[in-house]
Design a protein around this motif. Structure first.
Motif, PDB file in Angstrom:
ATOM      1  N   PRO A 155       0.656  -1.635   0.075  1.00 24.75           N
ATOM      2  CA  PRO A 155       0.066  -0.172   0.264  1.00 24.75           C
ATOM      3  C   PRO A 155       0.854   1.063   0.457  1.00 24.75           C
ATOM      4  CG  PRO A 155      -1.022  -1.431   1.499  1.00 24.75           C
ATOM      5  CD  PRO A 155      -0.149  -2.490   1.300  1.00 24.75           C
ATOM      6  N   ALA A 156       2.069   1.499   0.564  1.00 28.88           N
ATOM      7  CA  ALA A 156       2.918   2.268   0.124  1.00 28.88           C
ATOM      8  C   ALA A 156       3.155   3.375  -0.361  1.00 28.88           C
ATOM      9  CB  ALA A 156       3.620   2.248   1.699  1.00 28.88           C
ATOM     10  N   PHE A 157       3.298   1.676  -1.653  1.00 32.31           N
ATOM     11  CA  PHE A 157       3.835   2.258  -3.180  1.00 32.31           C
ATOM     12  C   PHE A 157       2.952   2.507  -3.697  1.00 32.31           C
ATOM     13  CE2 PHE A 157       7.686   0.223  -0.471  1.00 32.31           C
ATOM     14  CZ  PHE A 157       8.445   0.993  -0.067  1.00 32.31           C
ATOM     15  N   ALA A 158       1.858   2.315  -3.881  1.00 31.92           N
ATOM     16  CA  ALA A 158       0.728   2.214  -4.961  1.00 31.92           C
ATOM     17  C   ALA A 158       0.861   2.965  -5.865  1.00 31.92           C
ATOM     18  CB  ALA A 158      -0.505   2.068  -3.642  1.00 31.92           C
ATOM     19  N   SER A 159       1.559   4.115  -5.913  1.00 30.11           N
ATOM     20  CA  SER A 159       1.319   5.214  -7.091  1.00 30.11           C
ATOM     21  C   SER A 159       2.849   5.049  -7.666  1.00 30.11           C
ATOM     22  CB  SER A 159       0.910   6.273  -6.193  1.00 30.11           C
ATOM     23  OG  SER A 159       2.699   6.288  -5.454  1.00 30.11           O
ATOM     24  N   LEU A 160       3.413   3.983  -6.994  1.00 23.17           N
ATOM     25  CA  LEU A 160       4.824   3.967  -8.418  1.00 23.17           C
ATOM     26  C   LEU A 160       4.187   2.785  -8.778  1.00 23.17           C
ATOM     27  CD1 LEU A 160       7.233   4.062  -5.262  1.00 23.17           C
ATOM     28  CD2 LEU A 160       6.082   5.609  -6.627  1.00 23.17           C
ATOM     29  N   HIS A 161       5.358   2.850 -10.307  1.00 19.53           N
ATOM     30  CA  HIS A 161       5.490   2.333 -11.336  1.00 19.53           C
ATOM     31  C   HIS A 161       6.915   2.184 -11.619  1.00 19.53           C
ATOM     32  CE1 HIS A 161       1.289   3.593 -12.184  1.00 19.53           C
ATOM     33  NE2 HIS A 161       0.947   3.348 -12.959  1.00 19.53           N
ATOM     34  N   THR A 168      -2.670  -2.203 -18.484  1.00 18.07           N
ATOM     35  CA  THR A 168      -2.518  -3.195 -18.787  1.00 18.07           C
ATOM     36  C   THR A 168      -1.716  -4.415 -18.932  1.00 18.07           C
ATOM     37  OG1 THR A 168      -2.353  -3.333 -21.040  1.00 18.07           O
ATOM     38  CG2 THR A 168      -4.675  -2.859 -20.328  1.00 18.07           C
ATOM     39  N   ARG A 169       0.142  -3.215 -18.688  1.00 14.85           N
ATOM     40  CA  ARG A 169       0.798  -3.989 -19.036  1.00 14.85           C
ATOM     41  C   ARG A 169       1.513  -4.272 -17.197  1.00 14.85           C
ATOM     42  NH1 ARG A 169       4.503  -4.320 -23.585  1.00 14.85           N
ATOM     43  NH2 ARG A 169       3.925  -2.790 -24.917  1.00 14.85           N
ATOM     44  N   GLY A 170       0.588  -3.586 -16.294  1.00 16.60           N
ATOM     45  CA  GLY A 170       1.504  -4.102 -14.508  1.00 16.60           C
ATOM     46  C   GLY A 170       1.889  -2.898 -14.615  1.00 16.60           C
ATOM     47  N   ARG A 171       2.241  -2.674 -13.745  1.00 22.46           N
ATOM     48  CA  ARG A 171       2.988  -1.158 -12.747  1.00 22.46           C
ATOM     49  C   ARG A 171       4.942  -1.581 -12.722  1.00 22.46           C
ATOM     50  NH1 ARG A 171       1.223  -1.286  -7.589  1.00 22.46           N
ATOM     51  NH2 ARG A 171       2.504   0.419  -6.794  1.00 22.46           N
ATOM     52  N   VAL A 172       5.214  -2.890 -13.550  1.00 24.71           N
ATOM     53  CA  VAL A 172       6.617  -3.503 -13.669  1.00 24.71           C
ATOM     54  C   VAL A 172       6.857  -3.685 -15.561  1.00 24.71           C
ATOM     55  CG1 VAL A 172       8.588  -4.929 -13.425  1.00 24.71           C
ATOM     56  CG2 VAL A 172       6.668  -3.960 -11.097  1.00 24.71           C
ATOM     57  N   VAL A 173       7.318  -2.785 -16.062  1.00 29.23           N
ATOM     58  CA  VAL A 173       7.625  -2.577 -17.273  1.00 29.23           C
ATOM     59  C   VAL A 173       9.037  -3.479 -17.902  1.00 29.23           C
ATOM     60  CG1 VAL A 173       7.323  -2.260 -19.487  1.00 29.23           C
ATOM     61  CG2 VAL A 173       5.027  -1.841 -17.856  1.00 29.23           C
ATOM     62  N   HIS A 174       9.717  -4.667 -18.920  1.00 28.98           N
ATOM     63  CA  HIS A 174      10.537  -4.663 -19.153  1.00 28.98           C
ATOM     64  C   HIS A 174      10.838  -3.894 -20.516  1.00 28.98           C
ATOM     65  CE1 HIS A 174      14.991  -6.077 -19.510  1.00 28.98           C
ATOM     66  NE2 HIS A 174      14.449  -6.836 -18.013  1.00 28.98           N
ATOM     67  N   TRP A 175      12.144  -3.433 -21.207  1.00 31.91           N
ATOM     68  CA  TRP A 175      12.249  -2.923 -22.110  1.00 31.91           C
ATOM     69  C   TRP A 175      12.180  -3.937 -23.157  1.00 31.91           C
ATOM     70  CZ3 TRP A 175      13.624   1.236 -25.742  1.00 31.91           C
ATOM     71  CH2 TRP A 175      13.742   1.023 -26.095  1.00 31.91           C
ATOM     72  N   ASP A 176      12.595  -5.571 -22.749  1.00 31.86           N
ATOM     73  CA  ASP A 176      12.116  -6.176 -23.813  1.00 31.86           C
ATOM     74  C   ASP A 176      11.187  -6.301 -24.364  1.00 31.86           C
ATOM     75  OD1 ASP A 176      15.497  -6.506 -23.458  1.00 31.86           O
ATOM     76  OD2 ASP A 176      15.792  -8.336 -21.943  1.00 31.86           O
ATOM     77  N   ASP A 177      10.578  -5.803 -23.365  1.00 35.28           N
ATOM     78  CA  ASP A 177       9.199  -6.468 -23.756  1.00 35.28           C
ATOM     79  C   ASP A 177       7.496  -5.627 -24.373  1.00 35.28           C
ATOM     80  OD1 ASP A 177       9.407  -8.839 -22.552  1.00 35.28           O
ATOM     81  OD2 ASP A 177       8.754  -8.227 -20.419  1.00 35.28           O
ATOM     82  N   LEU A 178       8.837  -4.222 -24.750  1.00 31.47           N
ATOM     83  CA  LEU A 178       8.151  -2.983 -25.610  1.00 31.47           C
ATOM     84  C   LEU A 178       7.624  -3.591 -27.142  1.00 31.47           C
ATOM     85  CD1 LEU A 178       9.246  -0.179 -23.366  1.00 31.47           C
ATOM     86  CD2 LEU A 178       7.490  -1.318 -23.311  1.00 31.47           C
TER      87      LEU A 178
END
Length: 388
Positions: A240-246, A278-288
């Motif tokens: 919860p403390a990091f809910a705004s972060l990506h 839709t990608r989620g909050r963690v995205v990897h360059w390799d998946d773009l």
């Protein structure tokens, strides 16, 4: 005498186990004991941080302003605590906390000259640790600024100092992670510092390898040797403390002096996480994929008038099903009608009807590969720019 010995001597004098916190309520040290396990104490030690309710009670009872220990009543069915401020040269540097039986009279709670001198000694150590931490943070900020934003020679010198100074482990390649909030949200430096500290200790796949990080340009930036654990990073941001972060993860680069390339990729990936939920909050360059290019466009400045006319007409269609969604699904499925119908959960005849409407409204030939490329790319741009 080191801090562990100081803390144990203090606890032995008190006759009960203690926990030492810094001013931010991070666990700095704790004594050993041979009594039954205090589960609340164990939970604090394992989490490396005092609970939010405990922190509130310490502030509520103004322990930081007291001359000596303060008795704090039980919280949520817990135990009574005896908490003393720790100071150095008049400045608050931490707290010493212990639990006591509720029925213990105040006169049995000793705070003699030996205890106070011991607490002063702990204060000196905490002050020195805080100064060292600030110096390490300042050094990391200076070196990572040069490494990630400097010219070639500055990057080379910064990489050499990071490696020779032992701030980061020498490995064949490195990856950058950036953690931030989408504008105009401002997570605050305390939140970024907390997520940075936890990420540095929990994200590298190989804990024996040393990563380095800092707060730079409103982002938590980590340079990690070898690989990172994406699942741990996602779990961290789910708190919860990091809910705004990506978070964005760059590609692997070598040598260390070239890791600024990974930082650029990580920032683009983080932008993708913020724009396309839709990608989620963690995205990897390799998946773009193609989004590597599209996310570098001035998306905030685009309007519907910047899109190709056929796509604008499809997006403007007001009645019936979402034709843009149908068209995009058809193009995503390689124009395979059967697969598209399954993806949309409609009968093929329904799909054919919708595609006929797209052809009529957009005035395009979907059999033309160049047309399909234009439509597919423009629909993706419209999504990233928030135009649909």
């Amino acid at each position: 005498m080191n801090l562990e010995a100081q803390v144990q001597a203090y606890a032995d004098r008190l006759g009960r186990p203690i926990i030492v916190f810094d001013v931010d309520f991070n666990v700095i040290a704790f004594s050993v004991h041979d009594r039954d396990v205090d589960h609340a104490r164990l939970a604090i030690i394992l989490s490396h941080r005092g609970s939010s309710r405990a922190r509130e009670s310490i502030r509520e009872y103004r322990v930081g302003h007291a001359d000596g220990p303060v008795r704090i009543p039980p919280i949520d069915g817990g135990l009574t605590r005896h908490v003393a401020p720790v100071r150095h040269e008049g400045h608050l540097v931490g707290y010493v906390s212990s639990t006591i039986p509720e029925e213990t009279p105040d006169e049995e709670l000793i705070d003699d000259d030996v205890i106070r001198a011991s607490r002063d000694g702990i204060g000196v150590t905490l002050a020195a640790m805080a100064l060292g931490n600030r110096e390490d943070e300042d050094r990391a900020l200076r070196l990572l600024t040069a490494l990630l934003d400097g010219e070639a020679e500055q990057r080379r010198r910064a990489a050499d100092e990071l490696l020779t100074g032992g701030l980061i482990s020498p490995v064949p390649h490195y990856t950058v992670i950036t953690i931030a909030a989408p504008p105009p949200a401002d997570p605050g430096s305390a939140t970024l510092r907390l997520v940075l500290d936890r990420a540095l200790s929990g994200i590298p796949v190989f804990p024996s390898l040393k990563a380095v990080g800092t707060i730079l340009d409103g982002e938590a930036v980590l340079v990690v040797p070898y690989e990172i654990d994406r699942e741990r990073l996602a779990a961290l941001l789910d708190q919860p403390a990091f809910a705004s972060l990506h978070a964005g993860i760059g590609g692997a680069h070598a040598p260390l002096a070239e890791v600024h390339r990974s930082r650029r990729e990580a920032r683009i990936a983080a932008r993708g996480a913020m724009i396309d939920t839709t990608r989620g909050r963690v995205v990897h360059w390799d998946d773009l994929g193609l989004d590597r290019v599209l996310l570098q466009l001035p998306l905030e400045e685009l309007t519907a008038s910047d899109l190709p006319e056929p796509v604008r007409r499809v997006l403007d269609a007001q009645s019936g099903p979402d034709l843009a969604q149908t068209l995009e699904a058809y193009l995503d499925c390689g124009c395979d009608a059967q697969r598209t119908a399954q993806e949309l959960h409609v009968h093929r005849s329904t799909l054919y009807y919708r595609l006929d409407r797209v052809r009529a409204i957009a005035d395009v030939d979907l059999a033309d590969g160049a047309v399909r490329r234009e439509l597919h790319t423009a629909l993706r741009v419209a999504t990233l720019a928030g135009l649909r």
